[in-house]
Design a protein around this motif. Sequence first.
Motif, PDB file in Angstrom:
ATOM      1  N   ARG A   1      21.774  -9.796 -14.457  1.00  0.00           N
ATOM      2  CA  ARG A   1      21.251  -9.525 -16.083  1.00  0.00           C
ATOM      3  C   ARG A   1      22.082  -9.030 -16.994  1.00  0.00           C
ATOM      4  NH1 ARG A   1      14.941  -7.988 -15.574  1.00  0.00           N
ATOM      5  NH2 ARG A   1      14.130  -9.874 -14.503  1.00  0.00           N
TER       6      ARG A   1
ATOM      7  N   ARG B   1      21.375 -14.263 -13.787  1.00  0.00           N
ATOM      8  CA  ARG B   1      20.046 -14.316 -13.259  1.00  0.00           C
ATOM      9  C   ARG B   1      20.060 -13.075 -12.614  1.00  0.00           C
ATOM     10  NH1 ARG B   1      18.645 -17.279  -8.642  1.00  0.00           N
ATOM     11  NH2 ARG B   1      20.315 -19.056  -9.261  1.00  0.00           N
ATOM     12  N   HIS B   2      20.877 -12.763 -11.730  1.00  0.00           N
ATOM     13  CA  HIS B   2      20.907 -11.770 -10.696  1.00  0.00           C
ATOM     14  C   HIS B   2      21.291 -10.364 -11.534  1.00  0.00           C
ATOM     15  CE1 HIS B   2      19.617 -13.957  -7.043  1.00  0.00           C
ATOM     16  NE2 HIS B   2      20.542 -14.692  -7.319  1.00  0.00           N
TER      17      HIS B   2
ATOM     18  N   ARG C   1      27.061 -12.976   2.718  1.00  0.00           N
ATOM     19  CA  ARG C   1      28.133 -12.001   3.237  1.00  0.00           C
ATOM     20  C   ARG C   1      29.206 -12.230   4.231  1.00  0.00           C
ATOM     21  NH1 ARG C   1      23.976 -12.616   5.317  1.00  0.00           N
ATOM     22  NH2 ARG C   1      23.364 -12.528   7.438  1.00  0.00           N
TER      23      ARG C   1
ATOM     24  N   ASN D   1       9.773  -5.788 -12.279  1.00  0.00           N
ATOM     25  CA  ASN D   1      11.093  -6.180 -13.286  1.00  0.00           C
ATOM     26  C   ASN D   1      10.750  -7.662 -14.218  1.00  0.00           C
ATOM     27  OD1 ASN D   1      11.279  -7.519 -10.983  1.00  0.00           O
ATOM     28  ND2 ASN D   1      13.654  -7.148 -11.217  1.00  0.00           N
TER      29      ASN D   1
ATOM     30  N   ILE E   1      14.899  -9.952   2.292  1.00  0.00           N
ATOM     31  CA  ILE E   1      15.437 -10.841   1.065  1.00  0.00           C
ATOM     32  C   ILE E   1      15.056 -12.254   1.911  1.00  0.00           C
ATOM     33  CG2 ILE E   1      16.896 -11.930  -0.578  1.00  0.00           C
ATOM     34  CD1 ILE E   1      18.111  -9.014  -0.626  1.00  0.00           C
TER      35      ILE E   1
ATOM     36  N   ASN F   1      11.993  -3.128  -7.438  1.00  0.00           N
ATOM     37  CA  ASN F   1      11.886  -4.451  -8.013  1.00  0.00           C
ATOM     38  C   ASN F   1      11.023  -5.549  -7.505  1.00  0.00           C
ATOM     39  OD1 ASN F   1      13.941  -3.565  -9.931  1.00  0.00           O
ATOM     40  ND2 ASN F   1      15.530  -3.890  -8.761  1.00  0.00           N
TER      41      ASN F   1
ATOM     42  N   PRO G   1      17.448  -3.670  -0.200  1.00  0.00           N
ATOM     43  CA  PRO G   1      17.813  -2.357  -0.116  1.00  0.00           C
ATOM     44  C   PRO G   1      16.917  -1.354  -0.945  1.00  0.00           C
ATOM     45  CG  PRO G   1      19.255  -3.672  -1.821  1.00  0.00           C
ATOM     46  CD  PRO G   1      18.257  -4.761  -0.790  1.00  0.00           C
ATOM     47  N   ILE G   2      16.279  -1.741  -1.808  1.00  0.00           N
ATOM     48  CA  ILE G   2      15.031  -1.038  -2.502  1.00  0.00           C
ATOM     49  C   ILE G   2      14.067  -1.892  -2.661  1.00  0.00           C
ATOM     50  CG2 ILE G   2      16.700   0.403  -3.822  1.00  0.00           C
ATOM     51  CD1 ILE G   2      15.943  -1.040  -6.229  1.00  0.00           C
TER      52      ILE G   2
ATOM     53  N   HIS H   1      12.751 -14.240  -9.252  1.00  0.00           N
ATOM     54  CA  HIS H   1      14.231 -15.022  -9.612  1.00  0.00           C
ATOM     55  C   HIS H   1      15.307 -14.337  -9.092  1.00  0.00           C
ATOM     56  CE1 HIS H   1      12.713 -18.254 -11.765  1.00  0.00           C
ATOM     57  NE2 HIS H   1      12.208 -17.578 -12.954  1.00  0.00           N
ATOM     58  N   GLN H   2      15.220 -12.861  -8.928  1.00  0.00           N
ATOM     59  CA  GLN H   2      16.306 -12.326  -8.147  1.00  0.00           C
ATOM     60  C   GLN H   2      16.269 -11.989  -6.582  1.00  0.00           C
ATOM     61  OE1 GLN H   2      15.913  -8.663 -11.015  1.00  0.00           O
ATOM     62  NE2 GLN H   2      18.107  -9.066 -11.430  1.00  0.00           N
ATOM     63  N   CYS H   3      15.357 -12.858  -6.068  1.00  0.00           N
ATOM     64  CA  CYS H   3      15.201 -13.147  -4.633  1.00  0.00           C
ATOM     65  C   CYS H   3      14.401 -11.880  -3.927  1.00  0.00           C
ATOM     66  CB  CYS H   3      16.338 -13.118  -3.908  1.00  0.00           C
ATOM     67  SG  CYS H   3      17.720 -14.847  -4.503  1.00  0.00           S
ATOM     68  N   ASN H   4      13.953 -10.861  -4.847  1.00  0.00           N
ATOM     69  CA  ASN H   4      13.154  -9.853  -4.484  1.00  0.00           C
ATOM     70  C   ASN H   4      11.807 -10.499  -3.796  1.00  0.00           C
ATOM     71  OD1 ASN H   4      15.103  -7.549  -5.455  1.00  0.00           O
ATOM     72  ND2 ASN H   4      14.385  -8.301  -7.229  1.00  0.00           N
TER      73      ASN H   4
ATOM     74  N   THR I   1      25.297  -9.392  -0.739  1.00  0.00           N
ATOM     75  CA  THR I   1      24.066  -9.069   0.204  1.00  0.00           C
ATOM     76  C   THR I   1      23.527 -10.123   0.816  1.00  0.00           C
ATOM     77  OG1 THR I   1      23.517  -7.528  -1.633  1.00  0.00           O
ATOM     78  CG2 THR I   1      21.866  -7.943   0.166  1.00  0.00           C
TER      79      THR I   1
ATOM     80  N   LEU J   1      18.524 -12.662   8.220  1.00  0.00           N
ATOM     81  CA  LEU J   1      17.942 -12.246   6.951  1.00  0.00           C
ATOM     82  C   LEU J   1      18.391 -10.900   6.638  1.00  0.00           C
ATOM     83  CD1 LEU J   1      14.106 -13.181   7.052  1.00  0.00           C
ATOM     84  CD2 LEU J   1      16.014 -14.377   5.933  1.00  0.00           C
ATOM     85  N   ASP J   2      18.530 -10.438   5.272  1.00  0.00           N
ATOM     86  CA  ASP J   2      18.997  -9.212   5.096  1.00  0.00           C
ATOM     87  C   ASP J   2      18.091  -8.420   4.334  1.00  0.00           C
ATOM     88  OD1 ASP J   2      22.045  -9.031   5.416  1.00  0.00           O
ATOM     89  OD2 ASP J   2      21.839 -11.034   4.257  1.00  0.00           O
ATOM     90  N   PRO J   3      17.998  -6.972   4.928  1.00  0.00           N
ATOM     91  CA  PRO J   3      16.814  -6.376   4.143  1.00  0.00           C
ATOM     92  C   PRO J   3      17.140  -5.878   2.711  1.00  0.00           C
ATOM     93  CG  PRO J   3      18.140  -4.670   5.640  1.00  0.00           C
ATOM     94  CD  PRO J   3      18.545  -6.415   5.704  1.00  0.00           C
TER      95      PRO J   3
ATOM     96  N   ASN K   1      19.386  -2.488  -9.467  1.00  0.00           N
ATOM     97  CA  ASN K   1      19.013  -3.565  -8.660  1.00  0.00           C
ATOM     98  C   ASN K   1      20.458  -3.505  -7.756  1.00  0.00           C
ATOM     99  OD1 ASN K   1      18.467  -6.127  -7.700  1.00  0.00           O
ATOM    100  ND2 ASN K   1      19.088  -7.189  -9.200  1.00  0.00           N
ATOM    101  N   PRO K   2      20.541  -3.169  -6.476  1.00  0.00           N
ATOM    102  CA  PRO K   2      21.631  -3.282  -5.815  1.00  0.00           C
ATOM    103  C   PRO K   2      21.753  -4.437  -5.164  1.00  0.00           C
ATOM    104  CG  PRO K   2      20.102  -1.895  -4.688  1.00  0.00           C
ATOM    105  CD  PRO K   2      19.431  -2.064  -6.086  1.00  0.00           C
TER     106      PRO K   2
END
Lengths: 239, 231
Positions: free
Chosen positions: A103, A100-101, A62, B147, B89, B117, B113-114, B208-211, A59, B109-111, A53-54
């Motif tokens: 983990r 949360r982010h 910034r 996830n 995101i 998730n 990255p993957i 919850h991780q903003c994905n 991100t 906004l930021d893209p 989870n990068p």
Amino acid sequence: MSRRIPPLLIGFAVACHVWPGPTCVRQAAAQTGLQALVMEGERLWTHSPDAGNPVACATCHRDPAMTRGWAASFPKFKPLPPPHARVMTLLQANAEAVERHYRLADPLPAAIAITAFLTAQAAGVPISPGVSAGQPVFAARMQALAASVLRGKHLYAGRCGHCHKSFDLAPSATTFPRTEGGHPASLELFLEGHRPLQPPLAWDGQATADIMAYLISQAAGRPTGDHMYRASTEGKEGS
Amino acid sequence: MIRATFFAGLASLMVALAVPPDATAATVIMGTVKNEAGKPLPGLALLEKGEIHNNVWDRGTLVGADGRFRIELPEGGQYGLHVYSSGYIYSPEAVKVETGKTLEVKVVLDPEPIRGNTPVIKKAGFFPWEARQGKVTFVKVDVEDPNGDLGPQVLALNAATGRAYALNPPKRITDLKANFPNGIYQLEVDTSKGPINPRDWHFVVADHQCNTTDILSFPHEPKPQKVIGKP
């Protein structure tokens, strides 16, 4: 941007240069450790420890111009989803976000490092609990903070006031995070371990946030992270 | 004649003094949505009324291809503005809008990255409740998060009415920080005055991780979610 170095610190630096006694050695070690802690915080801010989870703090957050005032605005009301919204310290808010982010099973070490990084970023910004430069001020949030300060005042009187006058202690409360004996130290953890005969405090609990809200309210207007600024200045001078 | 003109003028003055100058001005939040390189991004702008992350969804609108949006509000106050664009995101921001004034915001906004998730909206559908003779229609989406950390942001926008909704999870959850389950999320919509037009409905989900999922619009046929590289 130019910053004025306090004369006392210049005197201290000169004295240490002439006669590097044990105090100076301890001070230097602490500042080296602090710099390492800040760097670790910057690394965690910009890179997720989870390869799967990068998405890292940086991100989305910034822009240093946006985040520079954050540390100065804590403790403050964090609008987490109900029922978790409450006044938090910067460390508590970071720990919540790290958990949360990223983990991580134990969010505390990463949260202390990120708190150190954000505090260093805010070095010199006047402490202004609840208020971040460029962001709107919400009455309900300020009321929640005022209530927290009031609770903290009562808690402080019962737990700490017998030995420490709050006005005397408030400046020291702004010198965290730091390193002690080579280990990262936070005021939240100090409060958790202090006065063991009293009912225990949790570093991530509301009562801890309340006591810190009370202490920091008396340091309003003082520069954030002054000790960080000293560390970075002396680090550059030595390099 | 002079007397009539005088009284007419006096009456106009009294009305003008009685009504604050901005009482008729609209209360608006508007803004632009771009990526870091300044490219306008289309998508959704949705509002929570009150404190941000309270999950009280209120209004919303489409963000145009020019990256611009505008939402007219019944009153000023505190709102949580959330902006979504496919492949990016989502961005949350607490805003304060003053009654009779326009707040302009700039969102970058930021893209993602993957996308491994990222939650997926597997399908969406509209189901009139036969027992209620079509007076109620269920809007349903089937959501899966790889996830397993879905949150309350399983959202819909009716662009025709400007209403934003959080869909109800498969089971009742009171702690909004809890991980919400995968499955069918649904919403009861009053269709006593007219049937739903699926073309008006847009869906998006963030965990919850903003994905954040791609926005699912009519004909509501999901496509593989792609990574949008950094500009």
